[in-house]
Design an enzyme around this catalytic site. Sequence first.
Site, PDB file in Angstrom:
ATOM      1  N   GLY A   1       0.827  -1.189   0.000  1.00  0.00           N
ATOM      2  CA  GLY A   1       0.000   0.000   0.000  1.00  0.00           C
ATOM      3  C   GLY A   1       0.864   1.243   0.000  1.00  0.00           C
TER       4      GLY A   1
ATOM      5  N   SER B   1       2.013   2.742   2.695  1.00  0.00           N
ATOM      6  CA  SER B   1       2.900   2.848   3.853  1.00  0.00           C
ATOM      7  C   SER B   1       3.513   1.529   4.281  1.00  0.00           C
ATOM      8  CB  SER B   1       2.132   3.431   5.054  1.00  0.00           C
ATOM      9  OG  SER B   1       1.048   2.593   5.405  1.00  0.00           O
TER      10      SER B   1
ATOM     11  N   ASP C   1     -10.505   4.943   7.368  1.00  0.00           N
ATOM     12  CA  ASP C   1      -9.952   4.556   6.064  1.00  0.00           C
ATOM     13  C   ASP C   1     -10.587   3.256   5.583  1.00  0.00           C
ATOM     14  OD1 ASP C   1      -8.420   4.853   3.802  1.00  0.00           O
ATOM     15  OD2 ASP C   1      -6.625   3.936   4.641  1.00  0.00           O
TER      16      ASP C   1
END
Length: 502
Positions: free
Chosen positions: A165, A167, A362
Amino acid sequence: MAVRQALGRGLQLGRALLLRFTGKPGRAYGLGRPGPAAGCVRGERPGWAAGPGAEPRRVGLGLPNRLRFFRQSVAGLAARLQRQFVVRAWGCAGPCGRAVFLAFGLGLGLIEEKQAESRRAVSACQEIQAIFTQKSKPGPDPLDTRRLQGFRLEEYLIGQSIGKGCSAAVYEATMPTLPQNLEVTKSTGLLPGRGPGTSAPGEGQERAPGAPAFPLAIKMMWNISAGSSSEAILNTMSQELVPASRVALAGEYGAVTYRKSKRGPKQLAPHPNIIRVLRAFTSSVPLLPGALVDYPDVLPSRLHPEGLGHGRTLFLVMKNYPCTLRQYLCVNTPSPRLAAMMLLQLLEGVDHLVQQGIAHRDLKSDNILVELDPDGCPWLVIADFGCCLADESIGLQLPFSSWYVDRGGNGCLMAPERPSARVAANVLHLSLWGEHILALKNLKLDKMVGWLLQQSAATLLANRLTEKCCVETKMKMLFLANLECETLCQAALLLCSWRAAL
């Protein structure tokens, strides 16, 4: 018969209220007869102690006998006058007054009957909830038998990349010392690949005998600004540790323990629809398969000359799930009923977060993991808490002085104020399992309680008859474990009003 009982009870309540507001009768043993003073034994003189040679003592207010008799006589007379007042008021009221009095009594009786029904429903919901709370716990931890292991990266055998992703990167992994009979989540035949541009080792080929399976997944965070000390890494990436289990931080690599500050994140209680972090530790960043191609810029300079990352980062060990919700929907089209069950699982997870004072911020298909039950029904798990709001000191209230301040989270996914997650979940539960109870014209709480008891018995029986609980049974157990009379009534009212409007 019910109206007669309600009327009789209402008249009793009306009379009690009338006596209450016109004056309370005194403490008397009859209509004007004096009784023994408080603290006296029968046969004793009021105001004196019993026994030969005992010193005389006063009790109560120390009034003379004649005054005490007068006070009790007046109290008894007042009680008799109040009774006579009620009878005379009824006789002198006339037809209109009697009708009002009857209506008042009937209203009070119906109100009390409704309250009694509500109390019975609340008590039944609490008893059902207590039974299923213990049975709706998440499955066993694959590393429970290895509580002192799994806190060093060297203990894991890491396979290919599952996905990445903005991060972190996720890899499949296993521990060579795990028991051989450990259940392994398989994705063969579910998806064409394990992730974007990646595949499992040996996919399409027969696995050699004794080859390791990968029941675990390791998430390697990308450390660009957290520094290289273990304590700084844990504090900066503390949001990732919100779903960590109690033993996940028991032994941090390098003998550095995680010291939770007063302003640190909350620890999320386990839930079947929320990911569990089994181990969390810091370690030196290794050169894993596909790193130089997928994320060369975040590698440390010792691994890539142009890399900007630090040499140490955070690693999270979790259960390995076959795919994400996005990948599942790319190759599967759920039916309306199955889609409702999938949405219901997400609502159960969100409701648990709300009860714990945590906002994910999120939620999207890439952050929802999926596995299938024996019947092929998907089970959804909320993952990736890197953007969550879980502060112990401020809770869900953020200082927001102007629109120029960043609220955090993913703004594109922020939903407006829908009913609460609990009420919305109950709406779906009633739609899926309680269609016949909602079809009744006069739905009462007692009938709802009877239906809940039937569902409880059927769910307990289904849970015992099968070794592996299917998704439908799990959802019913979650529904009964979170049962609240108030939110259930709100959901039923919403459904009835929606159907009436159609």
